[in-house]
Motif scaffolding. Structure first.
Motif, PDB file in Angstrom:
ATOM      1  N   VAL A 186       0.841  -1.201   0.000  1.00 51.58           N
ATOM      2  CA  VAL A 186       0.000   0.000   0.000  1.00 51.58           C
ATOM      3  C   VAL A 186       0.874   1.248   0.000  1.00 51.58           C
ATOM      4  N   ILE A 187       1.875   1.272   0.885  1.00 53.23           N
ATOM      5  CA  ILE A 187       2.765   2.433   0.988  1.00 53.23           C
ATOM      6  C   ILE A 187       3.516   2.656  -0.318  1.00 53.23           C
ATOM      7  N   ASN A 188       4.057   1.591  -0.888  1.00 55.23           N
ATOM      8  CA  ASN A 188       4.856   1.740  -2.104  1.00 55.23           C
ATOM      9  C   ASN A 188       4.002   2.150  -3.300  1.00 55.23           C
ATOM     10  N   GLU A 189       2.763   1.683  -3.361  1.00 56.79           N
ATOM     11  CA  GLU A 189       1.892   2.102  -4.456  1.00 56.79           C
ATOM     12  C   GLU A 189       1.489   3.564  -4.303  1.00 56.79           C
ATOM     13  N   LEU A 190       1.248   4.005  -3.084  1.00 52.64           N
ATOM     14  CA  LEU A 190       0.982   5.426  -2.848  1.00 52.64           C
ATOM     15  C   LEU A 190       2.196   6.260  -3.255  1.00 52.64           C
ATOM     16  N   ALA A 191       3.385   5.795  -2.879  1.00 57.29           N
ATOM     17  CA  ALA A 191       4.604   6.538  -3.210  1.00 57.29           C
ATOM     18  C   ALA A 191       4.775   6.648  -4.721  1.00 57.29           C
ATOM     19  N   SER A 192       4.502   5.567  -5.443  1.00 59.06           N
ATOM     20  CA  SER A 192       4.687   5.608  -6.890  1.00 59.06           C
ATOM     21  C   SER A 192       3.708   6.568  -7.552  1.00 59.06           C
ATOM     22  N   MET A 193       2.504   6.739  -6.972  1.00 58.58           N
ATOM     23  CA  MET A 193       1.544   7.704  -7.522  1.00 58.58           C
ATOM     24  C   MET A 193       2.109   9.116  -7.507  1.00 58.58           C
ATOM     25  N   ALA A 194       2.979   9.385  -6.544  1.00 53.71           N
ATOM     26  CA  ALA A 194       3.566  10.718  -6.418  1.00 53.71           C
ATOM     27  C   ALA A 194       4.964  10.785  -7.024  1.00 53.71           C
ATOM     28  N   GLY A 195       5.374   9.765  -7.775  1.00 58.37           N
ATOM     29  CA  GLY A 195       6.692   9.772  -8.401  1.00 58.37           C
ATOM     30  C   GLY A 195       7.821   9.605  -7.414  1.00 58.37           C
ATOM     31  N   MET A 196       7.604   8.764  -6.387  1.00 57.68           N
ATOM     32  CA  MET A 196       8.601   8.565  -5.339  1.00 57.68           C
ATOM     33  C   MET A 196       9.162   7.160  -5.377  1.00 57.68           C
ATOM     34  N   TYR A 197      10.360   7.006  -4.816  1.00 62.27           N
ATOM     35  CA  TYR A 197      10.930   5.691  -4.607  1.00 62.27           C
ATOM     36  C   TYR A 197      10.088   4.916  -3.597  1.00 62.27           C
ATOM     37  N   SER A 198      10.241   3.604  -3.580  1.00 63.19           N
ATOM     38  CA  SER A 198       9.608   2.788  -2.555  1.00 63.19           C
ATOM     39  C   SER A 198      10.229   3.109  -1.191  1.00 63.19           C
ATOM     40  N   LEU A 199       9.481   2.794  -0.144  1.00 64.47           N
ATOM     41  CA  LEU A 199       9.946   3.033   1.220  1.00 64.47           C
ATOM     42  C   LEU A 199      11.210   2.231   1.508  1.00 64.47           C
ATOM     43  N   TYR A 200      12.148   2.860   2.224  1.00 66.79           N
ATOM     44  CA  TYR A 200      13.304   2.130   2.742  1.00 66.79           C
ATOM     45  C   TYR A 200      13.683   2.699   4.092  1.00 66.79           C
ATOM     46  N   PHE A 201      14.478   1.952   4.831  1.00 68.84           N
ATOM     47  CA  PHE A 201      15.045   2.429   6.087  1.00 68.84           C
ATOM     48  C   PHE A 201      16.521   2.708   5.870  1.00 68.84           C
ATOM     49  N   ASP A 202      16.964   3.893   6.275  1.00 70.03           N
ATOM     50  CA  ASP A 202      18.339   4.313   5.998  1.00 70.03           C
ATOM     51  C   ASP A 202      19.304   3.738   7.025  1.00 70.03           C
ATOM     52  N   ASN A 203      20.566   4.147   6.923  1.00 71.49           N
ATOM     53  CA  ASN A 203      21.600   3.610   7.812  1.00 71.49           C
ATOM     54  C   ASN A 203      21.295   3.873   9.282  1.00 71.49           C
ATOM     55  N   ALA A 204      20.621   4.988   9.572  1.00 70.52           N
ATOM     56  CA  ALA A 204      20.291   5.325  10.952  1.00 70.52           C
ATOM     57  C   ALA A 204      19.026   4.628  11.430  1.00 70.52           C
ATOM     58  N   GLY A 205      18.351   3.890  10.531  1.00 68.66           N
ATOM     59  CA  GLY A 205      17.134   3.192  10.910  1.00 68.66           C
ATOM     60  C   GLY A 205      15.883   4.021  10.770  1.00 68.66           C
ATOM     61  N   GLU A 206      15.962   5.138  10.043  1.00 67.03           N
ATOM     62  CA  GLU A 206      14.809   6.007   9.837  1.00 67.03           C
ATOM     63  C   GLU A 206      14.123   5.660   8.523  1.00 67.03           C
ATOM     64  N   GLY A 207      12.784   5.587   8.524  1.00 66.14           N
ATOM     65  CA  GLY A 207      12.037   5.335   7.305  1.00 66.14           C
ATOM     66  C   GLY A 207      12.112   6.523   6.365  1.00 66.14           C
ATOM     67  N   VAL A 208      12.251   6.273   5.069  1.00 70.29           N
ATOM     68  CA  VAL A 208      12.423   7.341   4.081  1.00 70.29           C
ATOM     69  C   VAL A 208      11.543   7.054   2.867  1.00 70.29           C
ATOM     70  N   VAL A 209      10.757   8.064   2.460  1.00 73.19           N
ATOM     71  CA  VAL A 209      10.051   8.042   1.182  1.00 73.19           C
ATOM     72  C   VAL A 209      10.439   9.334   0.475  1.00 73.19           C
ATOM     73  N   ARG A 210      11.152   9.220  -0.653  1.00 73.76           N
ATOM     74  CA  ARG A 210      11.635  10.434  -1.303  1.00 73.76           C
ATOM     75  C   ARG A 210      11.400  10.402  -2.807  1.00 73.76           C
ATOM     76  N   GLN A 211      11.390  11.594  -3.379  1.00 68.40           N
ATOM     77  CA  GLN A 211      11.134  11.740  -4.799  1.00 68.40           C
ATOM     78  C   GLN A 211      12.242  11.089  -5.631  1.00 68.40           C
ATOM     79  N   VAL A 212      11.842  10.493  -6.745  1.00 69.39           N
ATOM     80  CA  VAL A 212      12.827  10.039  -7.720  1.00 69.39           C
ATOM     81  C   VAL A 212      13.408  11.269  -8.393  1.00 69.39           C
ATOM     82  N   PRO A 213      14.704  11.494  -8.298  1.00 65.59           N
ATOM     83  CA  PRO A 213      15.277  12.726  -8.825  1.00 65.59           C
ATOM     84  C   PRO A 213      15.483  12.679 -10.335  1.00 65.59           C
ATOM     85  N   THR A 214      15.531  13.846 -10.944  1.00 60.88           N
ATOM     86  CA  THR A 214      16.025  13.955 -12.309  1.00 60.88           C
ATOM     87  C   THR A 214      17.543  13.860 -12.259  1.00 60.88           C
TER      88      THR A 214
END
Length: 372
Positions: A186-214
């Motif tokens: 559900v989260i990843n499909e919502l993210a893709s609707m907004a042109g974002m990468y799928s959810l991931y957790f970074d090195n610090a353990g924080e959840g991240v949803v961010r735009q796919v950059p040009t």
């Protein structure tokens, strides 16, 4: 500090070690954790896995086997440089924990005070906690902000800390996910609707949803050169001769008054483009909730940039650099590449393996059918 991380290809030029924290289910620190480093574990981060980051070969000695609750507790590894600076490497849960009674010949390693049980563990990052059924029907109506929906889903998943790139994208039509749909989907499909990468957790353990950059606007996180900071053994590049997609099409799979769809095409100068190859290799994505052809095209771009099926990929090894995270863009042989996978054994003399994909997705393609 940067000098220690960007040394040349001699793995013996620096000294580093690794340590581990034991955490509770809220990611709060409990105490240091002793790990059997005579058989060091390996961390792998692959952007195309559902659960991107894993740690294998994680061994606990008998004392820790008796103390650690592998069902509720978590582990955070750190890389410690010789000047004392430290880098987190993610937060992991036990995906599998096998306890083994270890004997030396026919003699038990410990006697009188108990049995010598060792733990052999395979671990996964916090995406494993979200890749579960959502326990109810999830639905959003027309005009609902995708940002707000992502916040709601991450809160429902009990993600402790997260950050989401700002977006004004909205849901166009009713979108519905059944209770047996994993919340991560559900989260990843919502993210893709907004042109974002799928959810991931970074090195610090924080959840991240961010735009796919040009990519034209992205400064490479790392710069690599053969014979400089890249080990000369094992460098390779290869091409996907037939299966690399050169166009991505997103279609609204819901009921709409008129067809809503959009596409993104790799640029004509890309080796696997239609202009160069003379035929289309199409990836079709059914996606509910996109409001317009423009939004569908943006979503198609997000799929194209995040897709592993890029035309060319490169493999090489370096000294371990703990700054690598997820969806990094690096410079290799004067081109920008997206890092598909990295992996290393937690031993500072071991190499770090990299797998890069050449991404040609620099701009949105023209939309075939103009928005009404």
């Amino acid at each position: 500090m940067t000098d220690l991380l960007t040394l040349g290809n001699n793995l013996g030029q620096r000294a580093a070690s690794f340590r581990f924290d034991l955490l509770d289910k809220q990611n709060s620190y409990i105490r240091p954790l002793t790990v059997d480093m005579s058989r060091p574990p390996t961390i792998t981060n692959n952007i195309n896995r559902t659960v991107k980051r894993t740690m294998s070969g994680f061994h606990l000695p008998p004392y820790e086997t008796d103390q650690v609750n592998t069902l509720t507790q978590r582990v955070r590894p750190w890389m410690v440089m010789q000047d004392g600076s430290e880098y987190p490497l993610g937060i992991f849960l036990f995906a599998d924990a096998t306890r083994e009674l270890v004997l030396s010949g026919s003699v038990q390693l410990t006697s009188g005070t108990g049995e010598a049980w060792w733990t052999d563990g395979t671990m996964a990052d916090q995406l494993a906690t979200i890749n579960q059924g959502s326990r109810g029907i999830n639905f959003y109506g027309p005009g609902h902000l995708i940002y707000d929906a992502l916040v709601q889903q991450l809160n429902a998943a009990n993600v402790q800390t997260y950050r989401i790139d700002a977006t004004d994208a909205v849901i166009g039509d009713w979108v519905v996910w059944k209770p047996n749909t994993n919340r991560l989907q559900v989260i990843n499909e919502l993210a893709s609707m907004a042109g974002m990468y799928s959810l991931y957790f970074d090195n610090a353990g924080e959840g991240v949803v961010r735009q796919v950059p040009t990519l034209d606007a992205v400064e490479p996180t790392f710069v690599y050169q053969a014979g400089g900071n890249v080990l000369m053994n094992g460098i390779s590049e290869s091409d996907d001769q037939l299966d690399a997609y050169n166009t991505y099409v997103v279609v609204n799979s819901g009921f709409t008054e008129r067809p809503i769809w959009g596409e993104w095409q790799v640029p004509p100068e890309a080796p696997h483009s239609y202009a160069n190859r003379g035929f289309w290799v199409v990836k079709e994505i059914n996606q509910q909730g996109v409001t317009s052809n423009t939004q569908a095209a943006r979503s198609a771009k997000a799929y194209g940039q995040a897709d592993f099926a890029a035309y060319r990929w490169a493999n090489f090894s370096t000294a371990i650099d703990p700054r690598h995270d997820t969806f990094d863009v690096s410079l290799w042989r004067d081109d920008k590449w997206r890092e598909q996978m990295w992996a290393f054994t937690l031993n500072d003399r071991s190499p770090m393996r990299h797998e890069f994909r050449r991404v040609w997705a620099n701009d949105l393609a023209d939309i075939i059918e103009e928005d009404a």
